[in-house]
Scaffold this active site. Structure first.
Site, PDB file in Angstrom:
ATOM      1  N   HIS A 207      -5.675  -3.323  -2.482  1.00 16.10           N
ATOM      2  CA  HIS A 207      -5.386  -2.251  -3.448  1.00 16.10           C
ATOM      3  C   HIS A 207      -5.393  -2.747  -4.891  1.00 16.10           C
ATOM      4  O   HIS A 207      -5.249  -1.956  -5.820  1.00 16.10           O
ATOM      5  CB  HIS A 207      -4.025  -1.623  -3.158  1.00 16.10           C
ATOM      6  CG  HIS A 207      -4.032  -0.749  -1.951  1.00 16.10           C
ATOM      7  ND1 HIS A 207      -4.517   0.542  -1.962  1.00 16.10           N
ATOM      8  CD2 HIS A 207      -3.648  -0.984  -0.679  1.00 16.10           C
ATOM      9  CE1 HIS A 207      -4.410   1.067  -0.760  1.00 16.10           C
ATOM     10  NE2 HIS A 207      -3.889   0.166   0.050  1.00 16.10           N
TER      11      HIS A 207
ATOM     12  N   SER B 219       0.787  -1.233   0.000  1.00 14.09           N
ATOM     13  CA  SER B 219       0.000   0.000   0.000  1.00 14.09           C
ATOM     14  C   SER B 219       0.817   1.281   0.000  1.00 14.09           C
ATOM     15  O   SER B 219       0.300   2.334  -0.355  1.00 14.09           O
ATOM     16  CB  SER B 219      -0.959   0.001   1.183  1.00 14.09           C
ATOM     17  OG  SER B 219      -0.265  -0.274   2.383  1.00 14.09           O
TER      18      SER B 219
ATOM     19  N   LYS C  15     -11.768   0.633  -1.785  1.00 15.14           N
ATOM     20  CA  LYS C  15     -10.758   1.312  -2.594  1.00 15.14           C
ATOM     21  C   LYS C  15     -11.234   1.418  -4.045  1.00 15.14           C
ATOM     22  O   LYS C  15     -12.161   2.160  -4.307  1.00 15.14           O
ATOM     23  CB  LYS C  15      -9.428   0.601  -2.389  1.00 15.14           C
ATOM     24  CG  LYS C  15      -8.974   0.887  -0.946  1.00 15.14           C
ATOM     25  CD  LYS C  15      -7.921   0.008  -0.387  1.00 15.14           C
ATOM     26  CE  LYS C  15      -7.681   0.450   1.065  1.00 15.14           C
ATOM     27  NZ  LYS C  15      -6.831  -0.443   1.817  1.00 15.14           N
TER      28      LYS C  15
HETATM   29  C1  PLP Z   1      -6.643  -0.566   3.159  1.00 16.87           C
HETATM   30  C2  PLP Z   1      -6.247  -1.944   3.439  1.00 16.87           C
HETATM   31  C3  PLP Z   1      -7.011  -2.736   4.289  1.00 16.87           C
HETATM   32  C4  PLP Z   1      -8.195  -2.196   5.020  1.00 16.87           C
HETATM   33  O1  PLP Z   1      -9.291  -2.127   4.177  1.00 16.87           O
HETATM   34  P1  PLP Z   1     -10.663  -1.489   4.691  1.00 16.87           P
HETATM   35  O2  PLP Z   1     -11.713  -2.185   3.945  1.00 16.87           O
HETATM   36  O3  PLP Z   1     -10.539  -0.035   4.376  1.00 16.87           O
HETATM   37  O4  PLP Z   1     -10.715  -1.747   6.165  1.00 16.87           O
HETATM   38  C5  PLP Z   1      -6.654  -4.052   4.452  1.00 16.87           C
HETATM   39  N1  PLP Z   1      -5.583  -4.573   3.828  1.00 16.87           N
HETATM   40  C6  PLP Z   1      -4.795  -3.831   3.026  1.00 16.87           C
HETATM   41  C7  PLP Z   1      -3.624  -4.459   2.342  1.00 16.87           C
HETATM   42  C8  PLP Z   1      -5.099  -2.484   2.820  1.00 16.87           C
HETATM   43  O5  PLP Z   1      -4.318  -1.744   2.043  1.00 16.87           O
END
Ligand code: PLP
Length: 393
Positions: free
Chosen positions: A208, A180, A244
């Site tokens: 992502h 990320s 996302k």
């Molecule tokens: C953003 C992210 C999460 C969290 O996702 P949400 O649905 O916003 O809680 C989990 N794992 C990774 C790798 C992320 O980048």
């Protein structure tokens, strides 16, 4: 002394170290251009990679669902909170990824925090990349298994750890597929090969990558499976987020029917948390359809991100290991990072500064989230403004 005095002390310390975070001004909607305090600003500060977060088709589906199903679910999914829309989304997800079953979580943070302790415990071992997302790290901490962290992307180190750890009852390898902050991909074919060789479970988090990577937007597993057809069956647990690229909210896991049944029984963040509004699932269903029906959103996105990276590099900026729509501009010191971020914002560009503990010390960076909504003109503005800001340093 006041019982909460320590908080003031700690906040003061963070402030002195240049690490105190303040919340940005609140926004009305997401988008490539947003209004901040009455001024319009080009937004490189989101993960809305396909430009769906403010799409009317998602909000209309959500509104219709609110009218039909109400807002609150009143209970966890295991009790009575699961609606037919949740079920439809689970079925759609399983079909989308070609797995037997799927399960929804309130967020993908909750998914990771619940799934990992449900899979491994005392006498077991977890193997994770040092740059795994905070939610994976917390899931590992909650599990009472032994944790083995390998240096970022060092597959040899993972192999050595697996070789030395044959004594454990069960073993789990867990990794982000698209990291990320660095924007680079996990070497999934090699990791899956090792998992197979060592009879370890393999869990990946596509938060992502879903919607962006792979010929059909299924993520990094699909991206690599063209050259490695055995990969999908060797990834046992696939986690991802609707928050996302898919422009909605919530988390999911896909896998075998037995896995999903086990998690519905034992993942505490599933069992003990109220189901999210059906409207969230209704919006996510539309988003999955749009991944299939509007491939143009993802086509060209990675190529245009690569172009932006090349231009940044040519201008002397360090984009690290990025090979995706997540483009870090690595600056090193937190003070310089925040200064450049603020100067950009004053000039109409939102590029958030990321400091420890989100990144290791010495690796503070501007994190650019490149999305389908960013035009060539916006990219030129970004590059020009970065140059101007550097001249003003
Ligand atoms: C953003 C992210 C999460 C969290 O996702 P949400 O649905 O916003 O809680 C989990 N794992 C990774 C790798 C992320 O980048």
């Amino acid at each position: 002394m006041e019982p909460l005095q320590w908080i003031d002390d700690e906040l003061g310390e963070r402030q002195r170290a240049g690490l105190l975070r303040t919340l940005p001004p609140p926004l009305t909607t997401a988008g490539a251009v947003v209004e901040v305090a009455g001024k319009s600003i080009i937004n490189f500060a989101s993960n809305d990679y396909l430009g769906l977060a403010a799409d009317k088709r998602l909000s209309e589906a959500a509104i219709a669902s609110f009218h039909q199903q109400g807002v609150g679910r009143g209970a966890s999914p295991l009790v009575s909170g699961r609606s037919m829309v949740h079920e439809a989304l689970e079925k759609r997800l399983a079909a989308f990824f070609g797995t037997e079953a799927a399960l929804l979580f309130p967020t993908s943070f909750a998914a990771n925090a619940g799934i990992i302790p449900a899979l491994v415990g005392m006498g077991d071992a977890i193997y994770g990349d040092e740059k795994n997302h905070a939610s994976i790290i917390d899931g590992c901490r909650l599990a009472r298994a032994e944790r083995h962290i390998y240096p970022h992307a060092k597959i040899d180190a993972l192999a050595t750890l697996l070789e030395a750890g044959k004594k454990y009852r069960r073993r789990l390898i867990v990794t982000d597929t698209l990291f990320s902050m660095d924007g680079d991909l996990a070497r999934l074919p090699q990791i899956a090969e090792l998992a197979h060789e060592h009879d370890a479970m393999l869990m990946v988090d596509e938060a992502h990558a879903i919607g962006v990577f792979g010929a059909n937007g299924r993520g990094v597993v699909e991206h690599f499976s063209a050259a490695h057809p055995k990969l999908p069956e060797r990834v046992h647990i696939r986690v991802g987020s609707f928050g996302k690229a898919l422009g909605a909210a919530g988390g999911y896991v896909c896998g075998s029917a037995a896995l999903i049944s086990w998690l519905a029984n034992t993942a505490r963040t599933y069992v003990f948390s109220t189901a999210h509004p059906a409207a969230v699932s209704a919006a996510a269903l539309v988003a999955l359809d749009l991944v299939d029906r509007e491939p143009e959103r993802r086509r060209g996105l990675l190529e245009r991100a690569a172009e932006l990276r090349e231009r940044l590099t040519a201008d002397g900026w360090n984009t690290g290991r990025s090979e995706s729509q997540i483009i870090p501009v690595i600056l090193g010191s937190p003070e310089r990072t925040m200064e450049i971020s603020e100067k950009l914002r004053d000039r109409g560009i939102w590029a958030p500064g990321i400091r420890p503990p989100s990144v290791p010390a010495g690796e503070s960076l501007l994190r650019l989230g490149f999305t389908a909504g960013h035009t060539g003109e916006m990219v030129e503005r970004l590059l020009e403004t970065l140059k101007k800001v550097r001249r003003s340093e």
